[in-house]
Motif scaffolding. Sequence first.
Motif, short mmCIF file in Angstrom:
data_model
loop_
_atom_site.label_atom_id
_atom_site.label_comp_id
_atom_site.label_asym_id
_atom_site.label_seq_id
_atom_site.Cartn_x
_atom_site.Cartn_y
_atom_site.Cartn_z
N MET A 1 13.71 -64.51 27.51
CA MET A 1 14.71 -63.74 26.79
C MET A 1 15.84 -63.36 27.75
SD MET A 1 14.11 -62.90 23.61
CE MET A 1 12.86 -62.68 22.41
N ARG A 2 17.03 -63.51 27.26
CA ARG A 2 18.16 -63.06 28.07
C ARG A 2 18.76 -61.83 27.38
NH1 ARG A 2 20.80 -67.72 25.48
NH2 ARG A 2 22.20 -66.76 24.02
N PHE A 3 19.45 -61.04 28.18
CA PHE A 3 20.07 -59.82 27.68
C PHE A 3 21.55 -60.03 27.46
CE2 PHE A 3 16.45 -57.83 29.98
CZ PHE A 3 15.89 -57.16 28.90
N ARG A 5 24.80 -57.48 26.65
CA ARG A 5 25.06 -56.05 26.78
C ARG A 5 26.37 -55.67 26.13
NH1 ARG A 5 22.32 -57.51 31.37
NH2 ARG A 5 20.85 -56.01 32.22
N LEU A 42 13.65 -52.27 31.12
CA LEU A 42 14.23 -53.55 30.69
C LEU A 42 13.23 -54.69 30.84
CD1 LEU A 42 17.85 -53.23 32.10
CD2 LEU A 42 17.14 -53.15 29.70
N GLN A 43 12.44 -54.67 31.90
CA GLN A 43 11.41 -55.69 32.07
C GLN A 43 10.37 -55.60 30.95
OE1 GLN A 43 9.94 -55.08 36.05
NE2 GLN A 43 11.70 -56.08 36.99
N ALA A 46 11.85 -57.06 27.83
CA ALA A 46 11.90 -58.53 27.88
C ALA A 46 10.54 -59.14 27.55
CB ALA A 46 12.38 -58.99 29.25
N PRO A 49 9.95 -57.70 23.15
CA PRO A 49 11.21 -57.22 22.58
C PRO A 49 11.10 -56.63 21.18
CG PRO A 49 11.14 -59.59 22.52
CD PRO A 49 9.93 -59.15 23.29
N PRO A 79 16.82 -57.25 19.02
CA PRO A 79 16.31 -58.55 19.48
C PRO A 79 16.61 -59.65 18.47
CG PRO A 79 14.52 -57.24 18.58
CD PRO A 79 15.76 -56.39 18.49
N GLU A 85 17.48 -63.85 22.64
CA GLU A 85 18.44 -62.89 23.19
C GLU A 85 18.11 -61.49 22.69
OE1 GLU A 85 23.15 -62.34 24.04
OE2 GLU A 85 22.58 -63.62 22.37
N ILE A 86 18.35 -60.54 23.56
CA ILE A 86 18.19 -59.13 23.23
C ILE A 86 19.53 -58.46 23.50
CG2 ILE A 86 16.97 -56.99 23.75
CD1 ILE A 86 14.73 -58.84 24.96
#
Length: 110
Positions: A1-3, A5, A42-43, A46, A49, A79, A85-86
């Motif tokens: 998963m990528r963030f 922002r 955040l971890q 991920a 989510p 999410p 993606e989150i």
Amino acid sequence: MRFGRHPFFERDLIGIVDHIIEVTDGDVAAAARRLDEVDALLQAIAVNPLSGVRLGGKLDGWIVRYGGAGHRLTIVLKPDVDAAEIFLALVAFGGRDWMKLASARSLFAD
């Protein structure tokens, strides 16, 4: 998963650091520890989510997660598992009114 922002997410982090430094008379180490707690949260997001409190109303489809010492950190996210993606709308600390902020920022992701 990528963030992904919200553009103000970094500003939120800076505000948390500034607040901690101010209320602790310059304890930079305390601010650094809180940022480490943000990283740990955040971890955890991920890894899972979809975990957290589901929000309704204007924030339907959004999730809030709490973490850090005393669960004083709040991250509001949306999410998209299919897109891996989150979207991170905000990070708040302590008694900050995150509901009002999240409502305004949720429009950015939609």
